[in-house]
Design a protein around this motif. Structure first.
Motif, PDB file in Angstrom:
ATOM      1  N   SER A  82       8.315  11.217   4.455  1.00  0.00           N
ATOM      2  CA  SER A  82       8.938   9.937   4.134  1.00  0.00           C
ATOM      3  C   SER A  82       7.992   8.811   4.514  1.00  0.00           C
ATOM      4  O   SER A  82       7.563   8.710   5.669  1.00  0.00           O
ATOM      5  N   LEU A  83       7.668   7.961   3.551  1.00  0.00           N
ATOM      6  CA  LEU A  83       6.735   6.861   3.789  1.00  0.00           C
ATOM      7  C   LEU A  83       7.429   5.522   3.975  1.00  0.00           C
ATOM      8  O   LEU A  83       6.818   4.567   4.448  1.00  0.00           O
ATOM      9  N   GLU A  84       8.702   5.445   3.591  1.00  0.00           N
ATOM     10  CA  GLU A  84       9.437   4.193   3.770  1.00  0.00           C
ATOM     11  C   GLU A  84       9.686   3.940   5.252  1.00  0.00           C
ATOM     12  O   GLU A  84       9.875   4.875   6.027  1.00  0.00           O
ATOM     13  N   PRO A  85       9.673   2.681   5.669  1.00  0.00           N
ATOM     14  CA  PRO A  85       9.990   2.379   7.072  1.00  0.00           C
ATOM     15  C   PRO A  85      11.382   2.888   7.437  1.00  0.00           C
ATOM     16  O   PRO A  85      12.335   2.751   6.659  1.00  0.00           O
ATOM     17  N   GLU A  86      11.491   3.479   8.620  1.00  0.00           N
ATOM     18  CA  GLU A  86      12.765   4.005   9.100  1.00  0.00           C
ATOM     19  C   GLU A  86      13.022   3.501  10.507  1.00  0.00           C
ATOM     20  O   GLU A  86      12.089   3.363  11.306  1.00  0.00           O
ATOM     21  N   VAL A  87      14.295   3.248  10.811  1.00  0.00           N
ATOM     22  CA  VAL A  87      14.679   2.731  12.123  1.00  0.00           C
ATOM     23  C   VAL A  87      15.549   3.772  12.824  1.00  0.00           C
ATOM     24  O   VAL A  87      16.504   4.295  12.244  1.00  0.00           O
ATOM     25  N   PHE A 110       0.802  -1.221   0.000  1.00  0.00           N
ATOM     26  CA  PHE A 110       0.000   0.000   0.000  1.00  0.00           C
ATOM     27  C   PHE A 110       0.839   1.278   0.000  1.00  0.00           C
ATOM     28  O   PHE A 110       0.310   2.360   0.212  1.00  0.00           O
ATOM     29  N   LEU A 111       2.144   1.150  -0.267  1.00  0.00           N
ATOM     30  CA  LEU A 111       3.015   2.333  -0.268  1.00  0.00           C
ATOM     31  C   LEU A 111       2.642   3.288  -1.396  1.00  0.00           C
ATOM     32  O   LEU A 111       2.575   4.512  -1.215  1.00  0.00           O
ATOM     33  N   LYS A 112       2.365   2.744  -2.585  1.00  0.00           N
ATOM     34  CA  LYS A 112       2.013   3.608  -3.726  1.00  0.00           C
ATOM     35  C   LYS A 112       0.686   4.324  -3.479  1.00  0.00           C
ATOM     36  O   LYS A 112       0.518   5.483  -3.859  1.00  0.00           O
ATOM     37  N   GLY A 113      -0.261   3.633  -2.853  1.00  0.00           N
ATOM     38  CA  GLY A 113      -1.533   4.266  -2.540  1.00  0.00           C
ATOM     39  C   GLY A 113      -1.365   5.432  -1.587  1.00  0.00           C
ATOM     40  O   GLY A 113      -1.998   6.478  -1.736  1.00  0.00           O
ATOM     41  N   ALA A 114      -0.494   5.265  -0.583  1.00  0.00           N
ATOM     42  CA  ALA A 114      -0.231   6.344   0.372  1.00  0.00           C
ATOM     43  C   ALA A 114       0.459   7.519  -0.319  1.00  0.00           C
ATOM     44  O   ALA A 114       0.156   8.688  -0.037  1.00  0.00           O
ATOM     45  N   GLU A 115       1.363   7.232  -1.237  1.00  0.00           N
ATOM     46  CA  GLU A 115       2.031   8.307  -1.986  1.00  0.00           C
ATOM     47  C   GLU A 115       1.022   9.077  -2.835  1.00  0.00           C
ATOM     48  O   GLU A 115       1.101  10.306  -2.952  1.00  0.00           O
ATOM     49  N   HIS A 116       0.076   8.354  -3.413  1.00  0.00           N
ATOM     50  CA  HIS A 116      -0.974   9.006  -4.215  1.00  0.00           C
ATOM     51  C   HIS A 116      -1.833   9.906  -3.329  1.00  0.00           C
ATOM     52  O   HIS A 116      -2.205  11.015  -3.742  1.00  0.00           O
TER      53      HIS A 116
END
Length: 274
Positions: free
Chosen positions: A208-213, A187-193
């Motif tokens: 930033s939508l990518e998981p970050e640690v 669902f990453l592309k949907g969130a970017e949209h």
């Protein structure tokens, strides 16, 4: 005659809402909005037609208006709140919201009350308690409304992993990112949209939508915190799934150890009496 006309207009408006709505929530919002306008206008029309047959119409209408305003202040505010909710796109049926420390999923927006299926309270993990909360529509005036699902269909959440100082921090970080990226990939592309659509209406910063640690050093361990996006109605399932996947991988790694708070006790033998 006014009532018959109002019923006809309401039927036509409902048909229009069903035909033009892109989804169920938008159809519901439009239908309720039109019903409110038509019912209010019909009520005003009936009063005006009745007053037309009386003498001293101005005095009558003035006294009537003052009496109605005082006696029906809260109901009228609630109707105005309903109009503001639909016209301002504050929330609709199906949205998850929080206001006045009450959280839940909206299941209906009536003339006077919004009905909400409660989450939380004595239940953890943003899951349903089973109670229906009735909130006066007038509460929206002067109250902050937090909408979990308006504009952006995902929210950010975090999970924590404490590891010992001697653990392989890089390997643990890689495991967290691998699990997080695997979960959010669909669902990453949907969130970017969603964010791109928001930028057309609002001044939205770069997100930033990518998981970050992230790393935090504590007195007892190294705390790794992963930040990721998730469906607001799947938070508990998401964290449970990812913890399972993370622990499966960690159990196979010999250089990563889960930390826990420890306590040292010193026991002194009682002294013998002289």
């Amino acid at each position: 005659m006014a009532v018959v006309l109002a019923a006809g207009l309401n039927y036509a408006a409902s048909a229009y809402a069903r035909a033009s709505g892109k989804d169920r929530r938008e159809t519901y919002r439009r239908s309720k909005f039109f019903t409110t306008i038509i019912a209010f206008a019909a009520g005003i029309s009936v009063l005006l037609l009745w007053a037309h047959t009386l003498k001293n119409k101005g005095t009558f209408l003035g006294l009537l208006g003052a009496g109605v305003a005082v006696a029906l202040r809260e109901p009228l505010l609630s109707i105005a709140g309903r109009l503001a909710i639909f016209a301002g796109h504050m929330y609709s049926a199906g949205d998850r919201i929080e206001l006045e420390k009450m959280r839940g999923d909206v299941i209906d927006i009536g003339f006077f009350y919004t009905r909400m299926l409660e989450i939380g309270s004595w239940i953890g993990g943003d899951q349903y308690s089973g109670r229906i909360i009735l909130i006066p529509n007038s509460i929206i005036f002067g109250t902050a409304i937090m909408n979990y699902t308006l504009h952006l269909s995902r929210i950010w959440d975090e999970i924590n992993l404490p590891i010992t100082y001697t653990s392989n921090m890089e390997a643990a970080t890689a495991i967290l990112k691998e699990v997080g990226e695997g979960y959010t990939r669909e669902f990453l592309k949907g969130a970017e949209h969603d964010i791109e659509k928001m930028r057309k209406q609002f001044l939205v910063p770069q997100l930033s939508l990518e998981p970050e640690v992230y790393l935090k050093v504590t007195d007892n361990w190294l705390q790794l915190t992963m930040r990721y996006i998730v469906d607001p109605m799947q938070r508990r399932k998401a964290s449970s799934y990812m913890y399972q996947e993370i622990f499966k991988r960690i159990s196979k790694a010999r250089d990563i150890h889960i930390a826990s708070e420890t306590m040292d006790l010193t026991v002194h033998r009682p002294e013998k009496a002289a």
